[in-house]
Design a protein around this motif. Sequence first.
Motif, PDB file in Angstrom:
ATOM      1  N   THR A   4      46.780  38.536  45.945  1.00  0.00           N
ATOM      2  CA  THR A   4      46.068  38.578  44.667  1.00  0.00           C
ATOM      3  C   THR A   4      46.607  37.522  43.710  1.00  0.00           C
ATOM      4  OG1 THR A   4      45.717  40.960  44.946  1.00  0.00           O
ATOM      5  CG2 THR A   4      45.392  40.058  42.733  1.00  0.00           C
ATOM      6  N   LYS A   5      47.951  37.394  43.705  1.00  0.00           N
ATOM      7  CA  LYS A   5      48.567  36.371  42.870  1.00  0.00           C
ATOM      8  C   LYS A   5      48.060  34.983  43.252  1.00  0.00           C
ATOM      9  CE  LYS A   5      51.692  38.108  39.960  1.00  0.00           C
ATOM     10  NZ  LYS A   5      51.677  37.781  38.515  1.00  0.00           N
ATOM     11  N   ARG A   6      48.030  34.723  44.563  1.00  0.00           N
ATOM     12  CA  ARG A   6      47.586  33.415  45.032  1.00  0.00           C
ATOM     13  C   ARG A   6      46.134  33.145  44.627  1.00  0.00           C
ATOM     14  NH1 ARG A   6      45.295  31.498  49.759  1.00  0.00           N
ATOM     15  NH2 ARG A   6      45.176  33.596  50.609  1.00  0.00           N
ATOM     16  N   GLN A   7      45.310  34.164  44.732  1.00  0.00           N
ATOM     17  CA  GLN A   7      43.920  33.998  44.327  1.00  0.00           C
ATOM     18  C   GLN A   7      43.807  33.743  42.827  1.00  0.00           C
ATOM     19  OE1 GLN A   7      41.892  37.481  45.705  1.00  0.00           O
ATOM     20  NE2 GLN A   7      41.956  36.882  47.866  1.00  0.00           N
ATOM     21  N   ASN A   8      44.645  34.448  42.045  1.00  0.00           N
ATOM     22  CA  ASN A   8      44.638  34.222  40.593  1.00  0.00           C
ATOM     23  C   ASN A   8      45.075  32.809  40.250  1.00  0.00           C
ATOM     24  OD1 ASN A   8      43.745  36.803  40.035  1.00  0.00           O
ATOM     25  ND2 ASN A   8      45.799  37.655  39.783  1.00  0.00           N
TER      26      ASN A   8
END
Length: 836
Positions: A551-555
């Motif tokens: 999720t962090k990477r997508q953000n």
Amino acid sequence: MIYPHNFEQKIGFDQIRQLLKARCLSTLGEERVDEMAFSDDYQEINRRLEQVVEFVRITQEEEDFPAQYFFDVRPSLKRIRVEGMYLDEQELFDLRRSLETIRDIVRFLQQTDEDEADDMATSPYPALHELAGDILTFPQLIARIDSILDKFGKIKDNASTELLRIRRELASTTGSISRSLNSILRAAQSEGYVDKDVTPTMRDGRLVIPVAPGMKRKIKGIVHDESATGKTVFIEPAEVVEANNRIRELEGEERREIIRILTDFSATVRPQIPAILQSYEFLAKIDFIRAKALFGIEIKGLKPSFENQQIVDWFQAVHPLLQMSLAKHGKKVVPLDITLTREKRILLISGPNAGGKSVCLKTVGLLQYMLQCGMLVSMHERSHAGIFSHIFIDIGDEQSIEDDLSTYSSHLTNMKVMLKSCNGQSLILIDEFGGGTEPQIGGAIAEAVLKRFNLKGTFGVITTHYQNLKHFAEDHEGVVNGAMLYDRHEMRALFQLQIGNPGSSFAVEIARKIGLPEEVIADASEIVGSEYIQSDKYLQDIVRDKRYWETKRQNIRKREKQMEDTIARYEKEIEELERSRKEILKKAKEEAEHLLQESNAKIENTIRTIKEAQAEKERTRTARQELTDFKEQVEKLDKAALEEKIARKMEQLREKQERKKDKKAKQQQKASEPQPVPKVRPIEAGDYVRIKGQTSVGQVMDINGKNAVVMFGLMKTNVKTERLERTDAPKAAPLSNKTTFVSSETQDRMYEKKLNFKQDLDVRGMRGDEAIQAVTYFIDDAILVGVSRVRILHGTGSGILRTLIRQYLATVPGVAHFQDEHVQFGGAGITVVDLK
């Protein structure tokens, strides 16, 4: 090779066949759907896929593809192979129309790009062009049928000389009978034997007169029939009996002549039947390809990057049947990302029950099978797909009373076949690997089988709950763990596959959610051991952490995209600034040129005055030199003023951008800090005020809620109090006969405001109060800069916004008139306002 025999039923391909049949135009295509089979020939599969891709383009881009007459006349053609048999009128008509369709399709597919040289011409649809390459179209046969049938499929009168003679005599005889009957009928009506509204009718192919039973003796003739009620009898008058007999004879001759014509034609067709049947095979292929193309469009299918090797590298793959089913209820399928390579051939999927493991397995099986049957598949265009020689599946309960097989026995039977037949070009799909028997021995046998699969280099997707298989995947090259994700907090499956880590079964969590007694859960945990429970918890934590970082990477990616958009927007604004600078420069040069022209005119006038005064030459030369010096001085002055004005404009634009950034930063900084609320005395009637950002000073005449009535000089206007700021009273100007002096700074500000003022205001999408506020500011600014006409874009819609705006405009003293825009430029959706 496909195993087992009901492979298609297990993956749902039998339903795909039915959906394809529903999109066929005739039994021609339906037979091809039934014959469709799995292939492991790379060139053949690629050719089939290209044909479907090209037909998708035809469906989406072309409007004149001939698809109107797909008739299957093969049974009729095979019947007339027997000497003496013939095609009837309807069969002949279907043959003619379908041959025309074949001809038109071949012409369509054999067309080439007109802008290329003849020796370099290429077809826009090369695969279909090749398919239509050697198909015969039988133009002479079509022409022969046209000489026999009319456009409605009926035998023409001139199909033969004899038929023309028969039909002419038939028409003449019928006309004669009709005239005789009408004469007899009129006489009977005048005598009262027959009602006035009776007309001749047909009984058993003969023209007769309806008569009441009591009057039947009044007309000489033959009684042919009577009505069901017995109230009417049908008499053939004696005068027309012979003529009716002749009609019967002529009708018989007509039928015999038609049969002779059709028999002769069928004899002509008989030698060409094999070639005609070959053309109908082409029509069947086109119907089949068209059905696959339509189905592909419906499921948003495509041809991925297709490679002649064993690979599965799919992105956003979707099970088409599940997608269609959920779409009916307004839901969407969670797409599948999956990768199988030589290094990681076997994917071992674990996770909770009802978490999507079996759907994942069926999706892989169905899409791969569809692809190797020459169908488009529902996945992202950057996907890569390969080819497999064998596909094996073991899914579901295969108990058999007849064969005395238990569930586990059937699984072992499938494992035996797979171990015997699989190799490095095989794809195995196994659901609940090792299940159906005692867990310990079942897990051990499953591990031993998995080891053999791996040694043979087989590709596969396997679902399981066994821990020993998860450990095997971690410790052996070629096998990789995967997990179906599960939200532990909301206790629901996410139906997302994540490759790299095993999944937890979430057995304890699910049991606790269902409401199993806590002491039962505690006993179960103690029985299985704390080490197992901890390892399961660690798996859950790993999955949770991986989801968190994903999720962090997508953000981060999202933020990067936002930054790129912001940079692009700033670059666009810089371009706008540069364009504005050039426009300002151009306009300033035009004004300077105008000033120079006026100066030149002044010089010429001065010289003309001197000449008219007959002054001395020296004096004239001196005057001319003085004026030349004046011209140069004006040019220097204008150039310096121009450069200063441009520099000031650019500086103002930069300052405006900086103020926006500072304001945003301060708002973010102060958002969380408590701010002291300054005590500001509200504006009252009699106060001197000015609009924020402007210099004109006015006096407040009245306060009405949030609006203030302000008198600016001789003009009274409504202004929101939030736009006003208190200021000192204007100093009284000394009485003088000279023109009022306006500072250069004020002139520059007004010039800048007028330069930037746009005469169109768009309030579409605003609420009523927002729109009125925007219009108020807009009209005030228009009056201030002296614009004579402006336009307000409010759209048509329900007309509420238009009514509110016009009600307000009617109260503004500075508005002289308002009306709809010309219909060519927007009509009632735009209000044109003329200002005083």
